[in-house]
Scaffold this motif. Structure first.
Motif, PDB file in Angstrom:
ATOM      1  N   ILE A  22      -0.910   1.831   6.541  1.00 13.83           N
ATOM      2  CA  ILE A  22      -1.148   3.088   5.837  1.00 13.83           C
ATOM      3  C   ILE A  22      -0.030   4.108   6.063  1.00 13.83           C
ATOM      4  O   ILE A  22       0.312   4.885   5.170  1.00 13.83           O
ATOM      5  N   LEU A  23       0.566   4.143   7.261  1.00 12.57           N
ATOM      6  CA  LEU A  23       1.619   5.115   7.528  1.00 12.57           C
ATOM      7  C   LEU A  23       2.972   4.681   6.983  1.00 12.57           C
ATOM      8  O   LEU A  23       3.945   5.439   7.072  1.00 12.57           O
ATOM      9  N   MET A  24       3.038   3.477   6.421  1.00 13.04           N
ATOM     10  CA  MET A  24       4.300   2.986   5.850  1.00 13.04           C
ATOM     11  C   MET A  24       4.313   3.022   4.329  1.00 13.04           C
ATOM     12  O   MET A  24       5.370   2.917   3.717  1.00 13.04           O
ATOM     13  N   VAL A  25       3.146   3.121   3.702  1.00 15.56           N
ATOM     14  CA  VAL A  25       3.094   3.022   2.236  1.00 15.56           C
ATOM     15  C   VAL A  25       3.827   4.202   1.601  1.00 15.56           C
ATOM     16  O   VAL A  25       3.876   5.298   2.167  1.00 15.56           O
ATOM     17  N   PRO A  26       4.407   3.991   0.399  1.00 11.11           N
ATOM     18  CA  PRO A  26       5.315   4.983  -0.178  1.00 11.11           C
ATOM     19  C   PRO A  26       4.650   6.008  -1.084  1.00 11.11           C
ATOM     20  O   PRO A  26       5.225   6.416  -2.088  1.00 11.11           O
ATOM     21  N   GLY A  27       3.454   6.438  -0.772  1.00 10.93           N
ATOM     22  CA  GLY A  27       2.759   7.381  -1.647  1.00 10.93           C
ATOM     23  C   GLY A  27       3.480   8.712  -1.767  1.00 10.93           C
ATOM     24  O   GLY A  27       3.711   9.219  -2.863  1.00 10.93           O
ATOM     25  N   SER A  28       3.860   9.299  -0.621  1.00  8.51           N
ATOM     26  CA  SER A  28       4.522  10.606  -0.669  1.00  8.51           C
ATOM     27  C   SER A  28       5.888  10.503  -1.331  1.00  8.51           C
ATOM     28  O   SER A  28       6.300  11.392  -2.083  1.00  8.51           O
ATOM     29  N   SER A  29       6.606   9.397  -1.095  1.00  4.45           N
ATOM     30  CA  SER A  29       7.924   9.235  -1.697  1.00  4.45           C
ATOM     31  C   SER A  29       7.833   9.120  -3.217  1.00  4.45           C
ATOM     32  O   SER A  29       8.679   9.656  -3.945  1.00  4.45           O
ATOM     33  N   SER A  30       6.803   8.428  -3.707  1.00  2.00           N
ATOM     34  CA  SER A  30       6.670   8.257  -5.144  1.00  2.00           C
ATOM     35  C   SER A  30       6.365   9.578  -5.834  1.00  2.00           C
ATOM     36  O   SER A  30       6.926   9.880  -6.898  1.00  2.00           O
ATOM     37  N   VAL A  31       5.483  10.374  -5.239  1.00  2.00           N
ATOM     38  CA  VAL A  31       5.177  11.681  -5.834  1.00  2.00           C
ATOM     39  C   VAL A  31       6.382  12.611  -5.737  1.00  2.00           C
ATOM     40  O   VAL A  31       6.685  13.374  -6.667  1.00  2.00           O
TER      41      VAL A  31
END
Length: 414
Positions: free
Chosen positions: A359-368
């Motif tokens: 969960i702390l590696m997934v790119p959610g913040s980077s994509s937004v």
């Protein structure tokens, strides 16, 4: 067959399978694992089952191998909203299924036990979920080494977002626009503070406050499903993740545009002053927050936290030595092996280890951030580097998941 299940009513076995499928879907099981689990359980129940699962629907075809072909064919079409990760109830579903298959309870009792899991969360559970939004936001802000004021502001906005998320569960119209409204509120609060109180790392504070709503896990699951040849499910999940990114970006842009129209100018600065110990404390806080948000059983909190912290440390240390993509790949591989090993040893879902670990590696913040940067500057080139980073992270995580499953295959699909 020698097992006692074929003697039990055919309709009862199908009803149990349908209930099992609905609960696995509702508690965040990805389509490949859900379909694999259903096929395994159906075989042991003396059924033939051909499942087709997607994030919003399932088609389950059943037949009785003890009857002539075509004589017992039954198909169920189930429409469901996308599931949310609930590790506690996922463990309960797994336990009930094992008890049925072991003969400790009959199929009817197993069906009733699954139905009993549908009880709504109590006031304490809802309060913990709202608090989890705040703790996760503060933890991520700390990991990014933001100033103390910004960490506190992020935690406060996270609390507001958590309350909005809870309110949206019982309000269909708010639920449809929930992501956009949450982003608009987060951005509005941040803009006002940046304009009238103190300069802020504007975009970073907004993204940290919205971290729980970021579609990083959905993006990762989508790519994993696509590489597993579950094309329909992977495409639908990917489209859902993109829609979430768009909603969050739209809400943020509305707040920024409204501020510009009324003449409010937020003061922006890039300042990350915190020492190393703040990052490690924030890591512990974030891992605890995700244990709460994933609704793990209290006895599993330590396991969820160890998984999240361990994966973060591996990605950080290996990334510093060999590059960030290599670090993320190794972390995802080790987490997958650890999750499969835990499932074999403890006879419980490996998701308890696997999901918190990535969960702390997934790119959610980077994509937004990619979308926000491109729209703010009205320049697609400005977001290209961030977009490439998102792709690299996704590929590294998915490669780790694939080779982790190859190194130590799962005893069970959950």
């Amino acid at each position: 067959m020698s097992r006692p299940f074929p003697q039990q009513a055919y309709a009862a076995r199908i009803a149990f399978m349908v209930e099992l499928a609905e609960h696995l879907h509702a508690y965040g099981t990805t389509s490949p694992r859900l379909e694999g689990a259903l096929v395994q359980v159906a075989e042991r129940l003396g059924l033939e089952c051909e499942p087709s699962a997607s994030p919003t629907a399932m088609v389950l075809s059943f037949s009785d191998p003890m009857r002539p072909p075509g004589d017992s064919d039954t198909t169920r079409v189930i429409r469901m909203p996308p599931g949310e990760t609930d590790l506690s109830r996922l463990c309960d579903v797994d336990r009930i299924a094992e008890e049925v298959l072991a003969g400790d309870i009959d199929v009817a009792a197993g069906h009733a036990a699954l139905r009993a899991l549908d009880r709504p969360a109590g006031k304490r559970g809802n309060a913990l979920q709202v608090l989890g939004f705040s703790l996760a936001a503060a933890g991520v802000a700390g990991l990014l080494r933001l100033p103390w004021l910004e960490i506190a502001l992020t935690a406060a906005i996270g609390l507001v977002i958590g309350m909005l998320h809870k309110a949206a569960r019982t309000r269909p119209r708010l639920r449809e626009a929930g992501d956009a409204v949450s982003a608009m509120v987060a951005a509005a609060i941040t803009i006002l503070v940046a304009a009238w109180v103190v300069p802020l790392n504007l975009n970073t504070v907004i993204i940290s406050a919205l971290i729980v709503l970021m579609p990083g896990l959905a993006l990762t699951n989508a790519i994993n499903e696509l590489t597993s040849q579950h094309l329909m499910s992977g495409t639908a999940r990917f489209a859902g993740a993109v829609a979430t990114m768009i909603m969050l970006t739209v809400g943020t842009m509305i707040a920024l545009g409204a501020a510009e129209l009324v003449g409010i100018e937020p003061q922006v600065r890039a300042w990350r002053p915190q020492p190393d110990w703040v990052e490690w404390c924030a890591l512990a806080l974030a891992s605890f927050a995700f244990a709460v948000l994933f609704r793990a059983k209290p006895r599993d909190y330590w396991l969820v936290m160890v998984s999240a912290v361990g994966a973060y440390l591996v990605s950080r240390l290996a990334g510093g030595a060999w590059g960030s993509e290599v670090g993320i790949f190794l972390a995802a591989l080790l987490v997958t092996v650890a999750g499969n090993g835990y499932a074999r040893w403890a006879k419980r879902p490996g998701a308890v280890v696997r999901v918190p670990g990535i969960i702390l590696m997934v790119p959610g913040s980077s994509s937004v951030r990619t979308l926000m940067t491109s729209i703010q500057q009205q320049d697609l080139v400005a977001g290209q580097d961030a977009a490439l980073a998102v792709v690299n992270i996704l590929l590294a995580i998915v490669a780790g998941l694939i080779f982790g499953n190859l190194a130590l295959p799962a005893r069970r699909n959950l």
